[in-house]
Design an enzyme around this catalytic site. Structure first.
Site, PDB file in Angstrom:
ATOM      1  N   LYS A  66       0.860  -1.193   0.000  1.00 42.85           N
ATOM      2  CA  LYS A  66       0.000   0.000   0.000  1.00 42.85           C
ATOM      3  C   LYS A  66       0.885   1.228   0.000  1.00 42.85           C
ATOM      4  CE  LYS A  66      -4.161   1.765   0.485  1.00 42.85           C
ATOM      5  NZ  LYS A  66      -3.875   2.456  -0.772  1.00 42.85           N
ATOM      6  N   LYS A  90       4.569   2.601   8.649  1.00 37.37           N
ATOM      7  CA  LYS A  90       3.346   3.330   8.988  1.00 37.37           C
ATOM      8  C   LYS A  90       2.154   2.382   9.127  1.00 37.37           C
ATOM      9  CE  LYS A  90       3.089   7.044   6.617  1.00 37.37           C
ATOM     10  NZ  LYS A  90       2.791   8.005   5.543  1.00 37.37           N
ATOM     11  N   LYS A 102       5.622   2.484  -2.724  1.00 40.41           N
ATOM     12  CA  LYS A 102       5.477   3.878  -3.190  1.00 40.41           C
ATOM     13  C   LYS A 102       5.832   3.892  -4.667  1.00 40.41           C
ATOM     14  CE  LYS A 102       4.519   7.890  -1.205  1.00 40.41           C
ATOM     15  NZ  LYS A 102       3.678   8.119  -0.026  1.00 40.41           N
ATOM     16  N   THR A 186      -5.979  12.537   6.495  1.00 38.16           N
ATOM     17  CA  THR A 186      -4.616  12.667   7.014  1.00 38.16           C
ATOM     18  C   THR A 186      -4.564  13.780   8.055  1.00 38.16           C
ATOM     19  OG1 THR A 186      -3.800  11.851   4.921  1.00 38.16           O
ATOM     20  CG2 THR A 186      -2.191  12.937   6.338  1.00 38.16           C
ATOM     21  N   SER A 356      -7.566   4.997   3.767  1.00 38.40           N
ATOM     22  CA  SER A 356      -7.375   4.293   2.493  1.00 38.40           C
ATOM     23  C   SER A 356      -7.698   2.815   2.678  1.00 38.40           C
ATOM     24  CB  SER A 356      -5.920   4.405   2.034  1.00 38.40           C
ATOM     25  OG  SER A 356      -5.757   5.517   1.203  1.00 38.40           O
TER      26      SER A 356
HETATM   27  P1  NAD Z   1      -0.298  18.290  -2.196  1.00 36.34           P
HETATM   28  O1  NAD Z   1       0.291  18.190  -3.543  1.00 36.34           O
HETATM   29  O2  NAD Z   1      -1.774  18.396  -2.044  1.00 36.34           O
HETATM   30  O3  NAD Z   1       0.331  19.543  -1.416  1.00 36.34           O
HETATM   31  C1  NAD Z   1       1.689  19.777  -1.293  1.00 36.34           C
HETATM   32  C2  NAD Z   1       1.845  21.234  -0.871  1.00 36.34           C
HETATM   33  O4  NAD Z   1       3.212  21.506  -0.595  1.00 36.34           O
HETATM   34  C3  NAD Z   1       1.416  22.231  -1.940  1.00 36.34           C
HETATM   35  O5  NAD Z   1       0.748  23.302  -1.315  1.00 36.34           O
HETATM   36  C4  NAD Z   1       2.752  22.716  -2.518  1.00 36.34           C
HETATM   37  O6  NAD Z   1       2.650  23.995  -3.073  1.00 36.34           O
HETATM   38  C5  NAD Z   1       3.588  22.711  -1.250  1.00 36.34           C
HETATM   39  N1  NAD Z   1       5.020  22.706  -1.464  1.00 36.34           N
HETATM   40  C6  NAD Z   1       5.754  22.014  -2.352  1.00 36.34           C
HETATM   41  N2  NAD Z   1       7.067  22.325  -2.193  1.00 36.34           N
HETATM   42  C7  NAD Z   1       7.129  23.192  -1.172  1.00 36.34           C
HETATM   43  C8  NAD Z   1       8.194  23.874  -0.510  1.00 36.34           C
HETATM   44  N3  NAD Z   1       9.448  23.703  -0.872  1.00 36.34           N
HETATM   45  N4  NAD Z   1       7.881  24.702   0.521  1.00 36.34           N
HETATM   46  C9  NAD Z   1       6.612  24.884   0.894  1.00 36.34           C
HETATM   47  N5  NAD Z   1       5.574  24.274   0.325  1.00 36.34           N
HETATM   48  C10 NAD Z   1       5.835  23.448  -0.700  1.00 36.34           C
HETATM   49  O7  NAD Z   1       0.275  17.045  -1.356  1.00 36.34           O
HETATM   50  P2  NAD Z   1      -0.270  16.438  -0.012  1.00 36.34           P
HETATM   51  O8  NAD Z   1      -1.126  15.270  -0.343  1.00 36.34           O
HETATM   52  O9  NAD Z   1      -0.791  17.519   0.867  1.00 36.34           O
HETATM   53  O10 NAD Z   1       1.085  15.844   0.591  1.00 36.34           O
HETATM   54  C11 NAD Z   1       1.984  16.646   1.342  1.00 36.34           C
HETATM   55  C12 NAD Z   1       2.898  15.745   2.137  1.00 36.34           C
HETATM   56  O11 NAD Z   1       2.135  14.896   2.974  1.00 36.34           O
HETATM   57  C13 NAD Z   1       3.787  14.793   1.303  1.00 36.34           C
HETATM   58  O12 NAD Z   1       5.010  14.618   1.952  1.00 36.34           O
HETATM   59  C14 NAD Z   1       3.002  13.498   1.312  1.00 36.34           C
HETATM   60  O13 NAD Z   1       3.833  12.384   1.081  1.00 36.34           O
HETATM   61  C15 NAD Z   1       2.464  13.543   2.717  1.00 36.34           C
HETATM   62  N6  NAD Z   1       1.290  12.701   2.948  1.00 36.34           N
HETATM   63  C16 NAD Z   1       0.144  12.888   2.255  1.00 36.34           C
HETATM   64  C17 NAD Z   1      -0.959  12.097   2.536  1.00 36.34           C
HETATM   65  C18 NAD Z   1      -2.292  12.306   1.853  1.00 36.34           C
HETATM   66  O14 NAD Z   1      -3.275  11.715   2.302  1.00 36.34           O
HETATM   67  N7  NAD Z   1      -2.398  13.153   0.849  1.00 36.34           N
HETATM   68  C19 NAD Z   1      -0.875  11.088   3.501  1.00 36.34           C
HETATM   69  C20 NAD Z   1       0.308  10.939   4.197  1.00 36.34           C
HETATM   70  C21 NAD Z   1       1.392  11.759   3.907  1.00 36.34           C
END
Ligand code: NAD
Length: 420
Positions: A66, A90, A102, A186, A356
């Site tokens: 996953k 996790k 991943k 999340t 999920s």
């Molecule tokens: P997303 O694409 O919706 O959002 C990412 C955000 O980060 C955007 O606002 C982008 O502009 C910003 N960003 C990118 N580079 C940046 C920087 N250098 N400085 C500041 N902001 C920056 O992605 P998401 O789903 O919100 O995921 C964000 C993080 O959370 C990732 O590390 C992802 O692996 C993790 N994550 C996401 C989920 C989920 O359910 N979506 C679950 C667990 C972990």
């Protein structure tokens, strides 16, 4: 050190702390399978471009693989190896019967038209038809991938197998088998963890300032929940830069999101309706946001943001990791010395994979739950995982990250040894 080396270092520290069986550690050091595919694609202007797609399957010791799919120009194998290992940990931390993987494509999706994005996604799915599968490997959204992209993957995979296969992917739109509550899961999961932590540390939300790096799915939902609970969100940023509230009174994330939509950026000023304040709300660079004096710092963007170089300048009391792998082991050491509490990613952002998993369960049983039912099931998972980690943090006199790895490794060891 690259992200995978960092992940291995974290694994080793926890394995040493709990005297993990050496054979189990050896098994978990390497991903079980790494798949790389070449994706030739006809662009809208008629030219041909070749993209590269990947899937790293780290461990299925506890169930089908996953983990999310990321579309980003910097996607590379070492990053995916690390992210896949963290997914294994996790899933074990929250006790769900799934393994870790991943994947992604090295691409900047913002430079593709909607048609190109769909063709690329469908071509990736065809290339991964023997890799993905409801009982084999179940991807999900991650950076720059959306419910719509999940829908294309499900649709293409269903065509290949000749029957609807909703359980092949999660994070789908609700209309085709997505779970109620998945989008905010999340942030919601992290919020339950935070509630447990503030009880332990006796923190009052109304007196607590927060800076959040990353204003996407995860960062936005967390900001909303914290704002509603009375926390003062004093800084927010996305990839273009951020905004800081100089008076430290707290911003409404909804207003900032409106600015992002209407002006394309969130820096410089804060607007309520047509009234904008450019004096008390200033732009802040991404790197600087991390160093702002605040109580809680939430990295919610990409990995490797808090490093040996800037960790010494952090002024937060708590780092709540919503991004995956935002803190390097070098930084961890420095934060520990500064007595900054780090709530690790494999606990803090595990609400996403938990819901999920609930989506996958609903797809398989063909019976769907309301959002209230989903949250009712998520809440105890997050609170109990926090307690189990807190116990190990006290027992082993170690950080919450090491304690979380220890919990995951106990469960993985039991699964691996039960089969050997
Ligand atoms: P997303 O694409 O919706 O959002 C990412 C955000 O980060 C955007 O606002 C982008 O502009 C910003 N960003 C990118 N580079 C940046 C920087 N250098 N400085 C500041 N902001 C920056 O992605 P998401 O789903 O919100 O995921 C964000 C993080 O959370 C990732 O590390 C992802 O692996 C993790 N994550 C996401 C989920 C989920 O359910 N979506 C679950 C667990 C972990």
């Amino acid at each position: 050190m690259n992200a995978f080396q960092n992940a291995l270092k974290q694994l080793k520290i926890a394995a040493d702390a709990m005297s993990l069986d050496a054979a189990v550690l050896e098994i978990l050091k390497n991903p079980e399978r790494v798949v790389e595919v070449s994706l030739p694609m006809r662009m809208d202007d008629g030219s041909l471009k070749i993209f590269t797609g990947y899937r790293v399957q780290h461990s299925n010791a506890r169930g089908p693989y996953k983990g999310g799919l990321r579309y980003h120009p910097k996607v590379d194998l070492n990053e995916l190896r690390a992210l896949a290992l963290w997914m294994t940990m996790k899933c074990a931390v929250v006790g769900i019967p799934m393994g870790g993987a991943k994947g992604g494509i090295t691409v900047d999706p913002k430079k593709l038209s909607a048609g190109e994005l769909e063709r690329l996604t469908r071509s990736f799915t065809r290339a991964m038809k023997d890799v993905f599968g409801p009982e084999r490997d179940v991807p999900a959204p991650d950076v720059n991938t959306t419910p719509k992209i999940m829908a294309w993957i499900m649709d293409e995979y269903s065509k290949i197998v000749g029957q609807p296969a909703p359980a092949v992917i999660t994070g789908k739109p609700i209309a085709i088998g997505g779970s109620a509550g998945r989008e905010a899961a999340t942030g919601q999961g992290a919020f339950y963890v935070l509630e447990e932590l503030v009880k332990k540390l006796k923190i009052q939300p109304q007196k607590t300032t927060v800076a959040i790096q990353g204003f996407g799915n995860v960062g936005y939902h967390m900001a909303e929940l914290m704002h509603k609970a009375g926390y003062k969100i004093i800084a927010l940023s996305d990839s273009q830069g951020g905004i800081v509230d100089l008076r430290r009174r707290g911003m409404d994330p909804k207003n900032v999101m409106e600015q992002k939509h209407s002006r394309g950026l969130i820096g410089n000023m804060y607007c309520i309706g047509s009234v904008c304040d450019g004096t008390n709300y200033k732009a802040v660079a991404n790197g600087k946001l991390l160093e702002i004096p605040c109580d809680i710092l939430i990295p919610a963007a990409l990995e490797h943001q808090i490093t040996g170089k800037n960790a010494g300048r952090l002024k937060a009391k708590i780092v709540l990791e919503l991004a995956n792998g935002p803190t390097t082991p070098e930084a961890d050491e420095k934060l520990k010395r500064k007595k900054i509490v780090v709530v690790p990613d494999i606990l803090a952002n595990a609400g996403g994979v938990t819901v999920s998993y609930f989506e996958w369960v609903q797809n398989k049983q063909g019976l769907y739950w309301s959002e209230a039912e989903v949250l009712k099931k998520l809440e105890p998972v997050m609170r109990q995982s926090f307690s189990a980690i807190w116990e190990r943090h006290l027992k082993y006199k170690t950080t919450l990250r090491v304690a979380a790895f220890v919990l995951a490794l106990e469960r993985l060891r039991d699964s691996i040894q039960a089969k050997s």
